[in-house]
Scaffold this motif. Structure first.
Motif, PDB file in Angstrom:
ATOM      1  N   VAL A 174     -19.755 -13.483 -12.691  1.00  0.00           N
ATOM      2  CA  VAL A 174     -20.876 -13.817 -13.565  1.00  0.00           C
ATOM      3  C   VAL A 174     -20.335 -14.298 -14.908  1.00  0.00           C
ATOM      4  CG1 VAL A 174     -22.924 -12.966 -14.749  1.00  0.00           C
ATOM      5  CG2 VAL A 174     -22.363 -12.109 -12.463  1.00  0.00           C
ATOM      6  N   GLU A 175     -20.796 -15.460 -15.326  1.00  0.00           N
ATOM      7  CA  GLU A 175     -20.344 -16.005 -16.608  1.00  0.00           C
ATOM      8  C   GLU A 175     -21.257 -15.521 -17.729  1.00  0.00           C
ATOM      9  OE1 GLU A 175     -19.428 -20.359 -18.653  1.00  0.00           O
ATOM     10  OE2 GLU A 175     -19.462 -20.134 -16.472  1.00  0.00           O
ATOM     11  N   LEU A 176     -20.667 -14.964 -18.733  1.00  0.00           N
ATOM     12  CA  LEU A 176     -21.431 -14.447 -19.859  1.00  0.00           C
ATOM     13  C   LEU A 176     -21.909 -15.588 -20.773  1.00  0.00           C
ATOM     14  CD1 LEU A 176     -19.164 -11.443 -20.920  1.00  0.00           C
ATOM     15  CD2 LEU A 176     -21.359 -11.301 -19.710  1.00  0.00           C
ATOM     16  N   PRO A 177     -23.070 -15.428 -21.397  1.00  0.00           N
ATOM     17  CA  PRO A 177     -23.498 -16.422 -22.383  1.00  0.00           C
ATOM     18  C   PRO A 177     -22.584 -16.351 -23.609  1.00  0.00           C
ATOM     19  CG  PRO A 177     -24.949 -14.521 -22.430  1.00  0.00           C
ATOM     20  CD  PRO A 177     -24.040 -14.326 -21.248  1.00  0.00           C
ATOM     21  N   VAL A 178     -22.492 -17.446 -24.324  1.00  0.00           N
ATOM     22  CA  VAL A 178     -21.657 -17.484 -25.523  1.00  0.00           C
ATOM     23  C   VAL A 178     -22.369 -16.761 -26.662  1.00  0.00           C
ATOM     24  CG1 VAL A 178     -20.575 -18.977 -27.247  1.00  0.00           C
ATOM     25  CG2 VAL A 178     -20.551 -19.632 -24.824  1.00  0.00           C
ATOM     26  N   SER A 179     -21.653 -15.853 -27.304  1.00  0.00           N
ATOM     27  CA  SER A 179     -22.189 -15.092 -28.436  1.00  0.00           C
ATOM     28  C   SER A 179     -21.536 -15.543 -29.733  1.00  0.00           C
ATOM     29  CB  SER A 179     -21.938 -13.589 -28.252  1.00  0.00           C
ATOM     30  OG  SER A 179     -22.594 -13.097 -27.100  1.00  0.00           O
ATOM     31  N   ALA A 180     -22.228 -15.320 -30.824  1.00  0.00           N
ATOM     32  CA  ALA A 180     -21.653 -15.587 -32.141  1.00  0.00           C
ATOM     33  C   ALA A 180     -20.545 -14.576 -32.401  1.00  0.00           C
ATOM     34  CB  ALA A 180     -22.719 -15.487 -33.217  1.00  0.00           C
ATOM     35  N   ILE A 181     -19.513 -15.002 -33.106  1.00  0.00           N
ATOM     36  CA  ILE A 181     -18.409 -14.100 -33.423  1.00  0.00           C
ATOM     37  C   ILE A 181     -18.900 -12.912 -34.252  1.00  0.00           C
ATOM     38  CG2 ILE A 181     -16.226 -13.891 -34.686  1.00  0.00           C
ATOM     39  CD1 ILE A 181     -15.523 -16.716 -33.772  1.00  0.00           C
ATOM     40  N   ALA A 182     -19.876 -13.145 -35.119  1.00  0.00           N
ATOM     41  CA  ALA A 182     -20.421 -12.047 -35.917  1.00  0.00           C
ATOM     42  C   ALA A 182     -21.002 -10.958 -35.040  1.00  0.00           C
ATOM     43  CB  ALA A 182     -21.490 -12.581 -36.880  1.00  0.00           C
ATOM     44  N   ASP A 183     -21.610 -11.324 -33.912  1.00  0.00           N
ATOM     45  CA  ASP A 183     -22.169 -10.324 -32.997  1.00  0.00           C
ATOM     46  C   ASP A 183     -21.057  -9.506 -32.348  1.00  0.00           C
ATOM     47  OD1 ASP A 183     -24.746 -11.144 -33.569  1.00  0.00           O
ATOM     48  OD2 ASP A 183     -24.832 -12.564 -31.893  1.00  0.00           O
ATOM     49  N   ALA A 184     -19.970 -10.162 -31.986  1.00  0.00           N
ATOM     50  CA  ALA A 184     -18.837  -9.452 -31.398  1.00  0.00           C
ATOM     51  C   ALA A 184     -18.228  -8.487 -32.415  1.00  0.00           C
ATOM     52  CB  ALA A 184     -17.784 -10.443 -30.904  1.00  0.00           C
ATOM     53  N   ARG A 185     -18.170  -8.876 -33.662  1.00  0.00           N
ATOM     54  CA  ARG A 185     -17.594  -8.017 -34.702  1.00  0.00           C
ATOM     55  C   ARG A 185     -18.419  -6.748 -34.905  1.00  0.00           C
ATOM     56  NH1 ARG A 185     -13.285  -9.749 -37.479  1.00  0.00           N
ATOM     57  NH2 ARG A 185     -13.580  -7.909 -38.778  1.00  0.00           N
ATOM     58  N   LYS A 186     -19.722  -6.834 -34.666  1.00  0.00           N
ATOM     59  CA  LYS A 186     -20.597  -5.684 -34.888  1.00  0.00           C
ATOM     60  C   LYS A 186     -20.729  -4.785 -33.649  1.00  0.00           C
ATOM     61  CE  LYS A 186     -23.899  -8.452 -36.409  1.00  0.00           C
ATOM     62  NZ  LYS A 186     -25.157  -9.013 -36.946  1.00  0.00           N
ATOM     63  N   ALA A 187     -20.119  -5.209 -32.534  1.00  0.00           N
ATOM     64  CA  ALA A 187     -20.299  -4.491 -31.270  1.00  0.00           C
ATOM     65  C   ALA A 187     -19.411  -3.250 -31.179  1.00  0.00           C
ATOM     66  CB  ALA A 187     -20.010  -5.434 -30.112  1.00  0.00           C
ATOM     67  N   ASN A 188     -19.638  -2.473 -30.136  1.00  0.00           N
ATOM     68  CA  ASN A 188     -18.862  -1.263 -29.898  1.00  0.00           C
ATOM     69  C   ASN A 188     -17.547  -1.579 -29.205  1.00  0.00           C
ATOM     70  OD1 ASN A 188     -20.921   0.477 -30.913  1.00  0.00           O
ATOM     71  ND2 ASN A 188     -22.039   0.244 -28.973  1.00  0.00           N
ATOM     72  N   MET A 189     -16.578  -0.698 -29.388  1.00  0.00           N
ATOM     73  CA  MET A 189     -15.291  -0.849 -28.704  1.00  0.00           C
ATOM     74  C   MET A 189     -15.514  -0.926 -27.190  1.00  0.00           C
ATOM     75  SD  MET A 189     -12.922  -0.899 -31.029  1.00  0.00           S
ATOM     76  CE  MET A 189     -13.889  -1.469 -32.413  1.00  0.00           C
ATOM     77  N   GLY A 190     -14.879  -1.895 -26.555  1.00  0.00           N
ATOM     78  CA  GLY A 190     -14.976  -2.035 -25.101  1.00  0.00           C
ATOM     79  C   GLY A 190     -16.059  -2.980 -24.639  1.00  0.00           C
ATOM     80  N   ASP A 191     -16.996  -3.347 -25.523  1.00  0.00           N
ATOM     81  CA  ASP A 191     -18.033  -4.312 -25.139  1.00  0.00           C
ATOM     82  C   ASP A 191     -17.397  -5.664 -24.851  1.00  0.00           C
ATOM     83  OD1 ASP A 191     -19.914  -2.371 -25.523  1.00  0.00           O
ATOM     84  OD2 ASP A 191     -20.759  -3.218 -27.366  1.00  0.00           O
ATOM     85  N   VAL A 192     -17.888  -6.341 -23.815  1.00  0.00           N
ATOM     86  CA  VAL A 192     -17.316  -7.621 -23.389  1.00  0.00           C
ATOM     87  C   VAL A 192     -18.180  -8.775 -23.891  1.00  0.00           C
ATOM     88  CG1 VAL A 192     -16.628  -9.035 -21.403  1.00  0.00           C
ATOM     89  CG2 VAL A 192     -16.269  -6.551 -21.358  1.00  0.00           C
ATOM     90  N   PHE A 193     -17.512  -9.781 -24.430  1.00  0.00           N
ATOM     91  CA  PHE A 193     -18.202 -10.950 -24.988  1.00  0.00           C
ATOM     92  C   PHE A 193     -17.482 -12.223 -24.569  1.00  0.00           C
ATOM     93  CE2 PHE A 193     -19.749  -7.713 -27.831  1.00  0.00           C
ATOM     94  CZ  PHE A 193     -21.008  -8.152 -28.226  1.00  0.00           C
ATOM     95  N   THR A 194     -18.246 -13.309 -24.560  1.00  0.00           N
ATOM     96  CA  THR A 194     -17.662 -14.647 -24.544  1.00  0.00           C
ATOM     97  C   THR A 194     -17.986 -15.289 -25.885  1.00  0.00           C
ATOM     98  OG1 THR A 194     -17.785 -14.959 -22.149  1.00  0.00           O
ATOM     99  CG2 THR A 194     -17.718 -16.942 -23.500  1.00  0.00           C
ATOM    100  N   ILE A 195     -16.973 -15.768 -26.559  1.00  0.00           N
ATOM    101  CA  ILE A 195     -17.160 -16.425 -27.855  1.00  0.00           C
ATOM    102  C   ILE A 195     -16.537 -17.819 -27.805  1.00  0.00           C
ATOM    103  CG2 ILE A 195     -17.215 -14.271 -29.174  1.00  0.00           C
ATOM    104  CD1 ILE A 195     -14.260 -14.888 -29.993  1.00  0.00           C
ATOM    105  N   GLU A 196     -17.007 -18.677 -28.685  1.00  0.00           N
ATOM    106  CA  GLU A 196     -16.384 -19.978 -28.902  1.00  0.00           C
ATOM    107  C   GLU A 196     -16.137 -20.122 -30.398  1.00  0.00           C
ATOM    108  OE1 GLU A 196     -18.709 -23.147 -27.250  1.00  0.00           O
ATOM    109  OE2 GLU A 196     -18.325 -22.545 -25.162  1.00  0.00           O
ATOM    110  N   GLY A 197     -14.991 -20.690 -30.734  1.00  0.00           N
ATOM    111  CA  GLY A 197     -14.680 -20.880 -32.136  1.00  0.00           C
ATOM    112  C   GLY A 197     -13.514 -21.830 -32.309  1.00  0.00           C
ATOM    113  N   TYR A 198     -13.227 -22.115 -33.565  1.00  0.00           N
ATOM    114  CA  TYR A 198     -12.160 -23.057 -33.904  1.00  0.00           C
ATOM    115  C   TYR A 198     -10.967 -22.285 -34.465  1.00  0.00           C
ATOM    116  CZ  TYR A 198     -15.876 -26.487 -33.373  1.00  0.00           C
ATOM    117  OH  TYR A 198     -16.900 -27.255 -32.855  1.00  0.00           O
ATOM    118  N   VAL A 199      -9.788 -22.699 -34.061  1.00  0.00           N
ATOM    119  CA  VAL A 199      -8.565 -22.004 -34.441  1.00  0.00           C
ATOM    120  C   VAL A 199      -8.318 -22.148 -35.949  1.00  0.00           C
ATOM    121  CG1 VAL A 199      -6.055 -21.904 -34.117  1.00  0.00           C
ATOM    122  CG2 VAL A 199      -7.562 -22.369 -32.158  1.00  0.00           C
TER     123      VAL A 199
END
Length: 288
Positions: free
Chosen positions: A1-26
């Motif tokens: 199952v492919e996860l929807p893309v989340s904002a990096i800010a949402d990943a930063r606020k999540a709990n340890m171990g939560d799985v995310f797909t993010i997109e961003g620029y290096v």
């Protein structure tokens, strides 16, 4: 199952171990051996930035867009995404984020700006040099915002152009310096307590501050010293063109109105001469 893309800010606020797909620029990559971090890169989108670990594939350029799936973790206090899968989005146009100019106090707010590329300008209050005394390992900047910016340089991070760290020649107590890097958290010295710092990605991004920048750069707001330019309302000393209304003493300029008053004084003189003539004529008649 492919996860929807989340904002990096949402990943930063999540709990340890939560799985995310993010997109961003290096914002810190692996294309230059002198400026790459050990097994880590940084990504940023318009909401936040974050450490991505582990990643060591050479040639990853700043501005490259990536898609990362991973779980939220932390290392020595620094929030990160541990990679499950990664993909370079080669068909996407590159985007290079410029460091966001922040006060030292805001740059040291890890909750608000952790993982983000920032820039701070201030006066050096303390310097830690390397063993040779020619390079700099750490220094602090005071810009009057209430907190000092802690600027940290990993021993293996060098100049992207010269491959050296010769920063001791400019980073000295009392010098005004501009420093750019990633807002990061790690323990220092023998302490286990993590502290916020700016993690330098390239020694070339440490430089002497330009005149008018940074903490005096709100002299830049005195760019409403251009409101000394509203002492271009000294140009209203151009309304000392209301001395120009002394230009209405330009009513001295219509000092032709003084001229009109003078002319009227002249008319009064004529009337008096005529009256005197009539009186003298009457007296002459009586004598006759």
């Amino acid at each position: 199952v492919e996860l929807p893309v989340s904002a990096i800010a949402d990943a930063r606020k999540a709990n340890m171990g939560d799985v995310f797909t993010i997109e961003g620029y290096v914002t810190a990559g692996t294309s230059n051996e002198n400026t790459k971090f050990f097994d880590a890169i940084y990504l940023q989108d318009d909401t936040a930035g974050i450490t991505v670990f582990p990643y060591a594939q050479a040639g990853l350029e700043i501005g490259t867009k990536m898609k990362i799936t991973g779980y939220v973790d932390a290392y020595q206090g620094d929030k990160e995404i541990q990679i499950i899968s990664s993909k370079i989005l080669a068909d996407e146009e590159k985007r290079i984020y410029e460091p966001e100019k922040l006060s030292a106090a805001k740059a040291m707010d890890y909750e608000a700006n952790g993982g983000k590329l920032v820039e701070v300008t201030g006066t050096v209050t303390k310097v830690v040099t390397d063993a040779e005394g020619t390079g700099v390992a750490q220094f602090w900047l005071d810009d009057g915002s209430g907190s000092e910016a802690n600027v940290f340089i990993d021993g293996y991070i060098l100049s992207g152009t010269t491959g050296t760290n010769q920063l001791a020649s400019i980073v000295k107590e009392g010098a005004k310096i501009t420093a750019a890097g990633i807002v990061y958290m790690h323990p220092e010295g023998s302490s286990d307590e993590s502290v916020t710092c700016i993690r330098v990605r390239d020694c070339d991004e440490i430089k002497l501050a330009e005149a008018g920048s940074g903490d005096g750069g709100n002299t830049g707001d005195n760019g409403n010293s251009g409101n000394t330019g509203n002492n271009g309302n000294t140009g209203n000393t151009g309304n000392s063109g209301n001395t120009g209304n002394s230009g209405n003493n330009g009513n001295t300029g219509n000092g032709s109105n003084t001229g009109t008053v003078t002319a009227k004084t002249g008319d009064q003189a004529s009337v008096m001469v005529c009256a005197l003539f009539l009186i003298l004529s009457g007296a002459a008649i009586m004598l006759v």
